[in-house]
Scaffold this motif. Structure first.
Motif, mmCIF file in Angstrom:
data_model
loop_
_atom_site.group_PDB
_atom_site.id
_atom_site.type_symbol
_atom_site.label_atom_id
_atom_site.label_comp_id
_atom_site.label_asym_id
_atom_site.label_seq_id
_atom_site.Cartn_x
_atom_site.Cartn_y
_atom_site.Cartn_z
ATOM 1 N N PRO C 25 49.564 67.559 37.368
ATOM 2 C CA PRO C 25 50.256 68.358 38.384
ATOM 3 C C PRO C 25 51.678 68.713 38.009
ATOM 4 N N PRO C 72 55.652 60.608 38.917
ATOM 5 C CA PRO C 72 54.393 60.469 39.659
ATOM 6 C C PRO C 72 54.181 59.041 40.109
ATOM 7 N N GLU C 73 53.464 58.886 41.160
ATOM 8 C CA GLU C 73 53.225 57.584 41.725
ATOM 9 C C GLU C 73 52.304 56.789 40.801
ATOM 10 N N GLY C 74 52.613 55.550 40.580
ATOM 11 C CA GLY C 74 51.749 54.798 39.678
ATOM 12 C C GLY C 74 52.282 53.405 39.473
ATOM 13 N N ARG C 75 51.838 52.771 38.446
ATOM 14 C CA ARG C 75 52.160 51.379 38.215
ATOM 15 C C ARG C 75 53.655 51.148 38.064
ATOM 16 N N GLU C 79 56.373 53.194 32.461
ATOM 17 C CA GLU C 79 55.211 53.628 31.706
ATOM 18 C C GLU C 79 55.113 55.145 31.691
ATOM 19 N N LEU C 82 57.470 56.400 29.203
ATOM 20 C CA LEU C 82 56.939 56.142 27.870
ATOM 21 C C LEU C 82 55.991 57.244 27.442
ATOM 22 N N ALA C 83 55.066 57.596 28.333
ATOM 23 C CA ALA C 83 54.124 58.668 28.005
ATOM 24 C C ALA C 83 54.880 59.959 27.760
ATOM 25 N N ILE C 85 57.913 60.199 26.653
ATOM 26 C CA ILE C 85 58.611 60.090 25.372
ATOM 27 C C ILE C 85 57.675 60.425 24.230
ATOM 28 N N VAL C 86 56.478 59.881 24.270
ATOM 29 C CA VAL C 86 55.540 60.108 23.179
ATOM 30 C C VAL C 86 55.118 61.565 23.109
ATOM 31 N N SER C 87 54.923 62.171 24.263
ATOM 32 C CA SER C 87 54.496 63.570 24.244
ATOM 33 C C SER C 87 55.691 64.518 24.242
ATOM 34 N N GLU C 206 53.906 37.068 36.811
ATOM 35 C CA GLU C 206 54.327 38.299 36.151
ATOM 36 C C GLU C 206 55.837 38.306 36.067
ATOM 37 N N TRP C 207 56.341 38.751 34.928
ATOM 38 C CA TRP C 207 57.730 38.505 34.564
ATOM 39 C C TRP C 207 58.737 39.001 35.590
#
Lengths: 265, 275, 437
Positions: C25, C72-75, C79, C82-83, C85-87, C206-207
């Motif tokens: 989106p 976007p809503e998510g974990r 992250e 990160l995605a 950055i890679v793309s 979890e840390w």
């Protein structure tokens, strides 16, 4: 007594689900109570689920993804299975062993590189990320090979003489004759992809693209402090209902598919 | 004819394996360039207490899960191997947890196991017993997960055994009965040998299932308490997607695959000998 | 069908399957009219704030329009970045940077260095409290993140429960805390099992859960230290670190902290008297509380022998510019626009989150807000004393190590607090050694 034991056994498998249904219809403070009957039936838990997470959207995501994968596996795996069974071509043995090898590689090895591949292709958070890695399945290829080898060659030869191309033979001759195989592969593929949760957790971050099991998982462990036990159970119930409904009507096919895959495996 | 598909297939199966192998010798967090580190990942793994804990956790899980699974499935299959009213119902109820998503089963059991408000402890209290810290005690956590996993899968293996049992001709049993063999003896001498290959399959499938545990500890305990329910896949997932240690995660993945291969090979050899 | 046709058909279907399902989106129409892309977190109030700032800017600078997108809503937003950055699809400006990941981004070379801009210094010293000036500096001495907002962690308490037990607040020291805990932990329905506890401490390993117990308590006990000292030594390998672990251990041992997973908010359900959280909890409590539920705040308790100011974890978020930006100068201008007093005022008003701005309590622009929301004065007072995190690429792993030792020493009590701290420090030392290789 034999009967009684069976009854107790069946109950121990069904009772937790019955409890879950009742817990989702009870007011929150009664969930810890032992009785199955709530003081009054309330749909508050379900209402809360629909309020908090786009679960319907995730249902359609799962439906779309699982259907696409199943269709793809049925078509492509049967094609390859057909080629392996009835066609002769260079390197056939080599490819056979490569396939066998890749089938034995546990997903733990391919998880990360596949993730990197998806991200580099810019496909993260897309349907393709969920569908692509599963489109051709070695398991499917092997199962089809098994089913196809029991089809008499003369049928194929006759069709060839008639001038049919290989593809037409596959769809017009093989598929009708290997229908149980199709059903088996179809059901198992659909079911396993529907329930798959690790892969979506890795490649999908965007809430509107999440699959249903993924959404329920994140909801269950997520920190949204308002989510009470009943609400989480309700979300799990919603995840289970579609499968349970189909199961009630088609359980014979489910059981027979998985049993025969075991036998052949 | 199938070449495009095969190419596609190879891209998603063979390439990842090769790339994974490369990662084993590098350190990489995705955003920075890859750094070659030789055998460092492997030597770190050899001394990584958490990895080995996750392996012993898995063996502990299997030690409970496999015998329970095999025995229960055999008993159920035996019980179902008769013509009776309602057999469809019984078979369908045992099989139901198999088709339901692991997520649902895990969430359900997490509720049942809840120390303060769970059904199991409420029952125990009613019976005048004490509450068991199912998921919060180092001693109970893994067994609890093993029980849950057994409950989920036993229907599938029951069906396998059932298929096997139905292949045994009745007259074998009748002849044995005439010879004075007790039902137990019949079971040991007729049923078990025929079912051996099925037992082998159940053991191997359960083992692979055990090594692949992810969603169960992820949702119930997060790997705790004190890493007693940390599964290998959960550990890999964390290394890869919480800390972005891609090289190390790849190393873990390969090692796990190797361990699974060795274990199943041993199981196959041992169990096939008994045939 | 000939072979060629078949292949064509295959690729056609593949392409169709590629194109038909809608793409992410984030795809927009024409990008040419926008000079900058700006991302914020997906907190609904922050989205409101961001929208407002962006539309104001677009009116003032129509030639340098900013396109706004919430993450976007998510974990976790890390992250998503990160995605991106890679793309190579990172935005120009991003305001949800958690300082714990900045060092990784800096070392990957994707952050723009902010202190190279000529007017950086004056803005920095004018806005950021002096106690925090060096806390956001990266290993190479440069500043790649501008501290934007914070949520100081405090101890909430249930007024009714505390009064009913005859406990006097605030509870300054550990001893006072435990004396109160003995009174507040009860078996109220007489079934032989405790059902009211002093405080809920999350047993999840979890840390990031440690921000709400071990880390923030260590900050309070050590006078504002982070995990690693300037000279590279592990600062929690000390008597303060052991005291914090011991405090938590006693709490679990004596049953003051329940060792269980709860579903739902136990503070709201009035099952615990105290709860560690930040100012974001206020709007949550207001929305869901029963009428008889009243709450207050106090600073984190400290060891009995502690003398000094009250420090706490500030959960800060920073703003930054990515190096993929084609208009870094404009991006910097927009960033400055986000950091002005009017923008901060709207931040407070819309999100109830505190800008990291000095002297906010005495600033006349903000008096109106604090008159309407006196509860937030307590948090505003803490701004100069907030502590961030170390700029280390191994930060999350260090927290993971601490989390595991917390589990072993405090929750399960399989080893002593001293052993737990020593072992955690040892493991962290090994991590840092690797970093230097």
């Amino acid at each position: 007594m034999h009967y009684l034991l069976l009854l107790i056994g069946a109950l121990s498998f069904l009772y937790p689900f019955i409890w879950m249904v009742s817990a989702t219809l009870k007011p929150e403070n009664e969930i810890a109570h032992l009785s199955l009957i709530p003081s009054h039936i309330t749909f508050d838990s379900y209402r809360a689920v629909f309020d908090k997470i786009p679960i319907i959207r995730s249902f359609f995501n799962s439906l779309f993804v699982s259907s696409a994968i199943t269709a793809s596996v049925l078509v492509f795996s049967s094609m390859v299975g057909y080629a392996m069974t009835f066609l002769a071509f260079k390197g056939k043995s080599l490819i056979f062993y490569v396939l066998l090898f890749t089938m034995m590689i546990p997903f733990q090895i391919t998880l990360i590189p596949t993730y990197i591949l998806i991200v580099k292709l810019g496909l993260a958070d897309s349907y393709m990320a969920l569908i692509l890695p599963f489109m051709v399945s070695a398991f499917g290829i092997f199962l089809f090979k098994q089913y196809f080898s029991s089809i008499p060659r003369d049928l194929i030869d006759a069709a060839r003489i008639d001038g049919s191309s290989e593809i037409m033979i596959l769809f017009r001759v093989i598929w009708p004759n290997a229908f149980p195989g199709l059903v088996t592969v179809g059901i198992i593929t659909f079911l396993t992809t529907w329930n798959e949760v690790l892969w979506p957790l890795i490649v999908i971050r965007e809430q509107s693209m999440m699959t249903m099991p993924q959404m329920v998982t994140l909801f269950a462990i997520g920190g949204s402090a308002e989510s009470q036990q009943g609400v989480i159970l309700a979300s799990a119930m919603l995840l289970a209902i579609p499968v349970i409904i189909i199961y009630i009507f088609f359980q014979r096919y489910f059981i027979e598919s998985m049993a025969s895959s075991g036998v052949k495996g | 004819m199938s070449s495009p598909y095969l190419i596609f297939f190879l891209m998603f199966s063979v390439y990842p394996i090769l790339f994974s192998l490369t990662l084993v010798f590098h350190r990489w967090n995705i955003i920075s360039p890859m750094k070659f580190v030789g055998l460092e990942n492997l030597s770190y793994l050899a001394h990584d207490p958490l990895f080995w804990k996750s392996i012993t956790n898995t063996f502990y899980f299997l030690a409970i899960h496999i015998p329970l699974q095999v025995v229960l499935a055999l008993v159920l299959a035996n019980a179902l191997n008769k013509k009776m009213w309602g057999i469809t119902f019984f078979r369908a109820s045992f099989f139901l947890p198999v088709v339901i998503s692991g997520v649902v089963v895990t969430i359900l059991w997490k509720s049942l196991y809840s120390t303060e408000t769970g059904l199991l402890n409420s029952l125990l209290i009613q019976l005048g017993l004490f509450k068991i810290p199912w998921l919060t005690s180092v001693h109970w956590a893994m067994p609890s997960i093993a029980i849950m996993a057994t409950w989920k899968n036993v229907g599938l293996y029951t069906v396998f055994f059932l298929a096997g049992l139905q292949g045994i001709p009745r007259h074998l049993y009748e002849a044995a009965e005439l010879d004075g063999a007790s039902p137990f003896q019949q079971f040991i001498h007729i049923t078990v040998p025929v079912l051996n290959p099925v037992v082998l399959m159940v053991v191997i499938l359960s083992t692979i299932n055990g090594f692949n545990l992810f969603i169960e500890p992820y949702v119930t305990t997060g790997g705790g308490p004190v890493n007693s329910t940390l599964s290998v896949v959960l550990y890999i997932y964390r290394q890869a997607f919480s800390f972005y240690k891609m090289g190390y995660a790849a190393t873990l993945g390969f090692t796990l695959a190797l361990i699974i291969f060795i274990v199943t090979l041993i199981q196959k050899t041992v169990l096939e000998k008994e045939m | 069908m000939s072979g060629v046709t078949k292949i064509l058909l295959f690729w056609l279907t593949s392409v169709a399957v590629f194109v038909i399902p809608c793409c992410s989106p984030q795809e927009d129409g024409s990008e040419s009219e926008y000079k900058l892309t700006f991302w914020s977190s997906n907190n609904s109030f922050e989205i409101q704030h961001a929208r407002e700032i962006v539309s104001k800017w677009n009116v003032l600078y129509p030639d340098h329009k900013v396109r706004y997108q919430p993450v976007p809503e998510g974990r976790s937003s890390e992250e998503v970045i990160l995605a991106a950055i890679v793309s190579k699809s990172t935005p120009d400006v991003y305001t949800n940077i958690w300082p714990g990941v900045t060092q990784q981004y800096v070392e990957a070379g994707i952050m723009a260095r902010l202190d190279q801009f000529p007017d950086f210094d004056s803005l920095y010293t004018a806005r950021v409290p002096s106690s925090l000036h060096d806390k956001f500096r990266s290993k190479d001495g440069g500043i790649y993140q501008f501290p934007w907002k914070c949520n100081p962690i405090v101890l909430y308490y249930n007024k009714r429960m505390v009064e009913a037990a005859g406990v006097e607040v605030p509870l300054r020291t550990y001893s006072e805390f435990f004396r109160a805990a003995a009174k507040l932990t009860q078996d109220s329905d007489g079934d032989g099992y405790l059902d009211r506890w002093m405080m809920d401490v999350d047993i999840n390993t979890e840390w990031w859960h440690r921000f709400f117990d071990v880390y923030t308590m260590f900050i309070a006990a050590s006078g504002g230290k982070t995990l690693v000292d300037e000279d590279g030594s592990i600062s929690f390998d000390s008597s303060e670190g052991i005291q914090v672990f011991d405090f938590l251990r006693q709490g679990f041992e004596k049953g003051y902290f329940p060792n269980a997973f709860f579903q739902g908010d136990v503070f709201l359900q009035q099952k615990v008297a105290l709860h560690i959280s930040g100012p974001w909890n206020i709007s949550h409590l207001e929305r869901y509380r029963d009428d008889d539920f009243e709450y207050g705040f106090m600073p984190m308790p400290v060891p009995d022998d502690y003398q000094g100011n009250s420090y706490t974890y500030g959960d800060p978020k920073c703003a930054g510019i990515f190096n993929t930006s084609r208009n870094p100068e404009t991006a910097w201008k927009f960033l400055k626009f986000m950091l002005t007093e009017p923008a901060d005022k709207r931040l407070l008003e819309l999100t109830n989150q505190l800008p990291i701005r000095k002297n906010i309590n005495s600033n006349e622009n903000f008096i109106e807000y604090f008159e309407k929301h006196p509860q937030y004065i307590f948090f505003a007072d803490m701004i100069p004393n907030i502590v961030s995190v170390d700029q280390s690429i191994y930060l999350q792993e260090m927290f993971d190590i601490i989390s595991q030792e917390f589990d072993a020493s405090c929750v399960q009590r399989l080893k002593s607090p001293r052993e737990g701290i020593r072992y955690a420090a040892e493991r962290c030392r090994n991590l840092i050694k690797r970093e230097e290789l």
